[in-house]
Design an enzyme around this catalytic site. Sequence first.
Site, PDB file in Angstrom:
ATOM      1  N   HIS A   1       1.928   4.562  -2.573  1.00 41.38           N
ATOM      2  CA  HIS A   1       1.794   6.015  -2.346  1.00 41.38           C
ATOM      3  C   HIS A   1       2.708   6.338  -3.247  1.00 41.38           C
ATOM      4  O   HIS A   1       3.098   7.578  -4.174  1.00 41.38           O
ATOM      5  CB  HIS A   1       1.601   6.142  -1.125  1.00 41.38           C
ATOM      6  CG  HIS A   1       0.196   6.599  -0.863  1.00 41.38           C
ATOM      7  ND1 HIS A   1      -0.820   7.308  -1.245  1.00 41.38           N
ATOM      8  CD2 HIS A   1      -0.539   5.696   0.880  1.00 41.38           C
ATOM      9  CE1 HIS A   1      -2.202   6.700  -0.275  1.00 41.38           C
ATOM     10  NE2 HIS A   1      -1.661   6.118   0.435  1.00 41.38           N
TER      11      HIS A   1
ATOM     12  N   GLU B   1      -6.303   7.285  -0.387  1.00 41.61           N
ATOM     13  CA  GLU B   1      -5.931   5.530   0.030  1.00 41.61           C
ATOM     14  C   GLU B   1      -7.008   5.051  -0.951  1.00 41.61           C
ATOM     15  O   GLU B   1      -6.334   3.739  -0.559  1.00 41.61           O
ATOM     16  CB  GLU B   1      -7.051   6.471   1.577  1.00 41.61           C
ATOM     17  CG  GLU B   1      -6.396   6.913   2.335  1.00 41.61           C
ATOM     18  CD  GLU B   1      -4.543   6.338   2.472  1.00 41.61           C
ATOM     19  OE1 GLU B   1      -4.396   5.695   2.880  1.00 41.61           O
ATOM     20  OE2 GLU B   1      -4.017   7.021   2.747  1.00 41.61           O
TER      21      GLU B   1
ATOM     22  N   HIS C   1       0.465  -1.249   0.240  1.00 39.92           N
ATOM     23  CA  HIS C   1       0.182  -0.255  -0.072  1.00 39.92           C
ATOM     24  C   HIS C   1       0.429   0.935  -0.240  1.00 39.92           C
ATOM     25  O   HIS C   1       1.239   2.423  -0.787  1.00 39.92           O
ATOM     26  CB  HIS C   1      -0.950  -0.186   1.308  1.00 39.92           C
ATOM     27  CG  HIS C   1      -1.844   1.297   1.483  1.00 39.92           C
ATOM     28  ND1 HIS C   1      -2.654   1.296   1.546  1.00 39.92           N
ATOM     29  CD2 HIS C   1      -1.250   2.820   1.924  1.00 39.92           C
ATOM     30  CE1 HIS C   1      -3.158   2.245   1.470  1.00 39.92           C
ATOM     31  NE2 HIS C   1      -2.316   3.549   2.344  1.00 39.92           N
ATOM     32  N   GLU C   2       2.286   1.207   0.920  1.00 36.49           N
ATOM     33  CA  GLU C   2       2.672   2.471   0.928  1.00 36.49           C
ATOM     34  C   GLU C   2       3.424   2.480  -0.581  1.00 36.49           C
ATOM     35  O   GLU C   2       3.706   3.767  -1.048  1.00 36.49           O
ATOM     36  CB  GLU C   2       3.732   2.226   2.189  1.00 36.49           C
ATOM     37  CG  GLU C   2       2.858   1.845   3.135  1.00 36.49           C
ATOM     38  CD  GLU C   2       1.880   3.176   3.685  1.00 36.49           C
ATOM     39  OE1 GLU C   2       2.087   4.475   3.425  1.00 36.49           O
ATOM     40  OE2 GLU C   2       1.175   3.578   4.458  1.00 36.49           O
TER      41      GLU C   2
END
Length: 299
Positions: free
Chosen positions: A134, A203, A130-131
């Site tokens: 980003h 998100e 997930h990071e």
Amino acid sequence: MGYVRTGILMAVMTALFLGVGALIGGQSGAIIALIVAALMNLFTFWNSDKAVLSMHGAHEVDPRAAPDLHAMVRGLAERAGMPMPRLYLIETDQPNAFATGRNPENAAVAVTRGLLRALSPEEVAGVVAHELAHIKNRDTLLMTVTATFAGAISMLANFAFFFGGGSNQEGERPVGIVGTLALMILAPLAAGLVQMAISRSREYEADRIGAEICGRPLWLASALGKIEGLARRIDNTRAERNPATAHMFIINPLHAMSHDRLFATHPNTANRIAALQAMAGAGVERSSMPRVPRRGPWR
């Protein structure tokens, strides 16, 4: 597009910063705010990642101390088609994580000690993916710029409490008592609304791309549910002292805002989990899996 979004955000935040400066000190206040904003823009672009990591007491993880964790992150970065980010550890029991950096070549992922202890290796892989999403989307610069300016605007608004009621050098009275109080409330609120709009919109996308990177949407879904439950009960002292960075974390680390849907920095966790479960149900999984140690040496 990442730099375009960041440029627009910098312009909006600079305008808000100038407005606060003008209300506090009239023309002189606006000029001073313009100079400060210009310096902040330069600093934010080049050094904001270091500032945010320092705020949370993060220290870089030595590959020799956690070889399996480094191997996991490197493997996920390769699957994402991006450079290996620097890896940092935050000494707090609250499970959480965030990414920062101006571009994929100068990025960092920070995870908490609590995350590594509470989550399974598969769940940690989902969070890291997930990071990385980003970083790949260049959300990190956008979120770090927002955090820096939001903190500065809040600080400037607080100055109004001490200096806003008097006259400036030109004999002007930019704001009175009522104006000062309004400024203290509305300026940080405006900055916070910008934070929330950015965080909520990014998100879901990071969840989707992160699930594609790790190949198993349910890994991330399970991690989100576990982090949400534990973060409500475990304090993150540094995050509470630096609330302007809350939107950078995978789950809101602040207790005061965890139940406030109106001013939430993140989408509803149950909705995020449902979206990931729908991805898994639709067969959005990869046949090849990242290397995930069964029991990491970081525990």
